[in-house]
Write a protein that holds these residues in place. Structure first.
Motif, PDB file in Angstrom:
ATOM      1  N   ARG A  62      -0.084   1.708 -96.339  1.00 23.07           N
ATOM      2  CA  ARG A  62       0.446   0.650 -97.199  1.00 23.07           C
ATOM      3  C   ARG A  62      -0.211   0.670 -98.577  1.00 23.07           C
ATOM      4  O   ARG A  62      -1.304   1.182 -98.769  1.00 23.07           O
ATOM      5  N   ALA A  65      -1.636  -3.523-103.130  1.00 22.34           N
ATOM      6  CA  ALA A  65      -1.137  -4.891-103.324  1.00 22.34           C
ATOM      7  C   ALA A  65      -0.567  -5.460-102.033  1.00 22.34           C
ATOM      8  O   ALA A  65      -0.674  -6.665-101.768  1.00 22.34           O
ATOM      9  N   ASN A  66       0.034  -4.605-101.220  1.00 23.12           N
ATOM     10  CA  ASN A  66       0.592  -5.064 -99.956  1.00 23.12           C
ATOM     11  C   ASN A  66      -0.515  -5.465 -98.991  1.00 23.12           C
ATOM     12  O   ASN A  66      -0.409  -6.487 -98.298  1.00 23.12           O
ATOM     13  N   ALA A  69      -1.704  -8.823 -99.958  1.00 24.67           N
ATOM     14  CA  ALA A  69      -0.728  -9.868 -99.676  1.00 24.67           C
ATOM     15  C   ALA A  69      -0.648 -10.171 -98.179  1.00 24.67           C
ATOM     16  O   ALA A  69      -0.562 -11.337 -97.775  1.00 24.67           O
ATOM     17  N   VAL A  70      -0.663  -9.140 -97.350  1.00 22.11           N
ATOM     18  CA  VAL A  70      -0.498  -9.324 -95.909  1.00 22.11           C
ATOM     19  C   VAL A  70      -1.759  -9.905 -95.261  1.00 22.11           C
ATOM     20  O   VAL A  70      -1.681 -10.794 -94.413  1.00 22.11           O
ATOM     21  N   CYS A 131       1.477   0.073-108.668  1.00 17.42           N
ATOM     22  CA  CYS A 131       2.905  -0.212-108.541  1.00 17.42           C
ATOM     23  C   CYS A 131       3.595   0.967-107.881  1.00 17.42           C
ATOM     24  O   CYS A 131       3.135   2.111-107.995  1.00 17.42           O
ATOM     25  N   LYS A 146       9.998  -2.926 -99.064  1.00 16.90           N
ATOM     26  CA  LYS A 146       9.246  -4.158 -99.339  1.00 16.90           C
ATOM     27  C   LYS A 146       8.262  -4.504 -98.227  1.00 16.90           C
ATOM     28  O   LYS A 146       7.329  -5.282 -98.451  1.00 16.90           O
ATOM     29  N   TYR A 148       6.097  -2.544 -97.095  1.00 16.85           N
ATOM     30  CA  TYR A 148       4.859  -1.807 -97.340  1.00 16.85           C
ATOM     31  C   TYR A 148       4.427  -1.802 -98.799  1.00 16.85           C
ATOM     32  O   TYR A 148       3.295  -1.443 -99.104  1.00 16.85           O
ATOM     33  N   TYR A 149       5.341  -2.199 -99.685  1.00 10.80           N
ATOM     34  CA  TYR A 149       5.046  -2.156-101.123  1.00 10.80           C
ATOM     35  C   TYR A 149       5.329  -3.519-101.738  1.00 10.80           C
ATOM     36  O   TYR A 149       6.482  -3.914-101.912  1.00 10.80           O
ATOM     37  N   GLU A 150       4.264  -4.222-102.060  1.00 10.19           N
ATOM     38  CA  GLU A 150       4.377  -5.557-102.640  1.00 10.19           C
ATOM     39  C   GLU A 150       4.751  -5.464-104.112  1.00 10.19           C
ATOM     40  O   GLU A 150       5.605  -6.192-104.605  1.00 10.19           O
TER      41      GLU A 150
END
Length: 289
Positions: A62, A65-66, A69-70, A131, A146, A148-150
């Motif tokens: 991942r 950023a993900n 977030a997670v 990014c 989405k 895996y990629y925030e």
């Protein structure tokens, strides 16, 4: 943490005393449950590890950023091994990174486009440090990306972005990649490392990249030895972790290759296998102290 018993064979196999300093876990199929949810006891487990002087670090395909977030507050102070080990940060600093060449990234993108015209249901994600970029934007693919990629941006042409900043190109296949598109990608882009990182994902990265290489860089930064390190994984992109940790656990649901590499078997991800095992490791580590 609430006491959760382990299988007798695992309890019997573990050393009676350990000096645990670092716990590293994969995410999907390992720490997260069958619905991709964070286990309810993670915050308590991380707090207990922190109190014992043990560092907790996710190691995932991942995005950085993900992961933030997670996992949220659970990793506020933690090192993060992102993008299959191609990017590692700790305390706001970059610890380690490996980028793919622009030429290889472009070849992966072009190959993915050719696979689409050949009938494969695939799409590429170009992952940079902060990014990720996609050019396929239908709802079904976007939902997968989405997960895996925030930090995700849709662009018209992936080959037009700054490819010299790419950590990897990840290709999602709605079919089984191990028996499908991953073979075509490996053949078409031979000068990169191609890793099947799940049932539907193939990651193309620098030949130097591995979660194990990232773990070694983190161990050097922290002053932690392999015998003080526990790792948990389930799929082939976790394989090299086991070369850098004496306490290597394959989830019961893991790929056969992971079971072959790991010294121990933890309960499945659907059974809170990581947290249950960490609880026991903490008890045995406390005996050491």
């Amino acid at each position: 943490m609430k006491h959760l018993s382990l299988e007798p064979e695992l309890l019997a196999a573990l050393p009676a005393q350990i000096d645990l300093r670092l716990v590293v876990t994969d995410m999907d199929g390992t720490l997260l449950d069958g619905q991709g949810r964070v286990p309810a006891g993670l915050m308590d487990a991380v707090a207990e590890m922190r109190d014992a002087g043990i560092v907790f670090a996710p190691a995932s395909g991942r995005q950085l950023a993900n992961l933030r977030a997670v996992l949220g507050p659970a990793v506020e102070d933690s090192p993060l091994i992102a993008e299959n080990g191609s990017f590692v940060v700790h305390a706001g600093e970059e610890v380690h990174s490996d980028t793919i060449s622009a030429q290889a990234a472009e070849a992966a993108i072009v190959t993915t486009r050719h696979l689409v015209t050949s009938g494969y249901d695939v799409g590429a994600v170009v992952a940079c440090k902060y990014c990720a970029y996609i050019e396929r934007s239908d709802t079904a693919f976007l939902e997968q990306a989405k997960l895996y990629y925030e930090a995700l941006e849709i662009v018209e042409d992936l080959t037009a972005i700054p490819l010299d900043e790419a950590l990897k190109v990840a290709v999602f296949d709605f079919d089984d990649v191990e028996n499908g598109s991953s073979q075509a990608l490996t053949a078409a882009v031979p000068h990169v490392q191609t890793v099947v990182s799940g049932l539907h994902w193939t990651d193309m990265m620098s030949a130097r990249v591995s979660k194990g290489r990232a773990l070694a860089a983190l161990q050097a930064r922290l002053g932690v030895l392999p015998e003080q390190t526990a790792v948990f994984g389930d799929y082939l992109n976790d394989l090299d972790l086991y070369n850098h940790a004496d306490l290597g656990f394959a989830m019961r649901n893991a790929h056969p290759g992971i079971h072959a590499a790991a010294a121990y078997t933890a309960p499945a991800n659907t059974e809170d296998g990581v947290l249950r095992t960490v609880e026991e490791l903490l008890r045995r580590s406390q005996r050491q102290g």
